[in-house]
Design an enzyme around this catalytic site. Sequence first.
Site, PDB file in Angstrom:
ATOM      1  N   ASP A   1      18.086 -42.415  -4.116  1.00 38.41           N
ATOM      2  CA  ASP A   1      19.159 -42.027  -3.185  1.00 38.41           C
ATOM      3  C   ASP A   1      19.176 -40.505  -3.004  1.00 38.41           C
ATOM      4  O   ASP A   1      19.455 -40.002  -1.914  1.00 38.41           O
ATOM      5  CB  ASP A   1      20.527 -42.468  -3.713  1.00 38.41           C
ATOM      6  CG  ASP A   1      20.779 -43.960  -3.521  1.00 38.41           C
ATOM      7  OD1 ASP A   1      20.153 -44.575  -2.643  1.00 38.41           O
ATOM      8  OD2 ASP A   1      21.620 -44.511  -4.266  1.00 38.41           O
TER       9      ASP A   1
ATOM     10  N   LYS B   1      24.792 -49.477 -10.456  1.00 38.20           N
ATOM     11  CA  LYS B   1      23.889 -48.319 -10.520  1.00 38.20           C
ATOM     12  C   LYS B   1      24.029 -47.528 -11.826  1.00 38.20           C
ATOM     13  O   LYS B   1      23.075 -46.886 -12.255  1.00 38.20           O
ATOM     14  CB  LYS B   1      24.136 -47.398  -9.329  1.00 38.20           C
ATOM     15  CG  LYS B   1      23.619 -47.985  -8.025  1.00 38.20           C
ATOM     16  CD  LYS B   1      23.775 -47.032  -6.872  1.00 38.20           C
ATOM     17  CE  LYS B   1      23.216 -47.642  -5.607  1.00 38.20           C
ATOM     18  NZ  LYS B   1      23.261 -46.773  -4.447  1.00 38.20           N
TER      19      LYS B   1
END
Length: 272
Positions: free
Chosen positions: A96, A65
């Site tokens: 997220d 990420k």
Amino acid sequence: MLYLGIIGYPISHSISPRIHNAVMEHLGINGRYLAFEVKPPDLRDAVFGARALGFVGLNVTIPYKEEVLRFVKPVGEAKLAVNTIDLRKMEGYNTDVYGVEMAFKNASLELEGKVALVIGAGGAGKAIALAIMKMGAKVIITNRTESRGLEAARELREYGECIFYPMNKIRDLSVDLIANATPVGMKGFSSGIPVPEEILKPGMIVFDAVYNPVETPLIRKAKERGCKVVSGLDMLVYQAEKAFEIWTGIKPPVSLMKRIAIEALEVQKESP
Ligand SMILES: NC(=O)c1ccc[n+]([C@@H]2O[C@H](COP(=O)([O-])OP(=O)(O)OC[C@H]3O[C@@H](n4cnc5c(N)ncnc54)[C@H](OP(=O)(O)O)[C@@H]3O)[C@@H](O)[C@H]2O)c1
């Protein structure tokens, strides 16, 4: 044909293909969402290779990420970590953060003025801390590796109040919310809880990013001790909703996504 996918290492337990493929089928979209295990030296080739093959988007999971920021232009808060890439523009998003905000909203929990302890300073920890700060709470972040926790707190201070606190001292803290952003409690990783049990107090809000099992050891213990709980499954489903919207411009049905996610986790429960 709409090609979408997820890259990570390992990736075999991801239920994102089940969720997105079900949504495309439901909406009558001729598409496929595939999972790819990408070894660390191949990350660049995987991202640009998917683009060359005509994929529209990728989700990015552990451990890439932050690393994919080398290849994509982050949009807004994605400069902290990227979990969704639009390959048409080579833009990175962090859905997220939206996933966490929606998980709390879905549970009708107000965070304005609260103090939160976030355990973990990886991609999920930073997204959770940021979402909590955006909802008006102050964040105390702790992490097993102190240097990573200190760095995350420094990055997060751009968005609000955030300090680092050493993990071996968290018993001394008095907080309104505890969020787990480590794999502790995840199926196949450990069956423990990431905090000393006695810091879970009645009325406290407890969030667990881990969603497999749906009722994690931390969520079970928090319920027993009279806490209000928020499931990582909601975060998963809402981040998927936002990613799908970025790729297609269509808001997918969240209730279907949640049902499919629960079914997929039930199937995994049976396997070792
Ligand atoms: N619900 C959702 O949608 C969602 C989304 C993303 C992630 N997650 C979950 O969140 C968790 C973390 O993901 P991530 O992407 O942030 O991973 P990551 O970037 O690899 O970070 C992992 C974090 O967990 C800590 N950690 C690992 N093992 C630990 C242990 N045994 N004891 C204490 N701390 C430990 C690491 O600390 P160090 O820095 O010391 O290594 C680090 O802070 C995973 O379980 C993942 O499944 C859920």
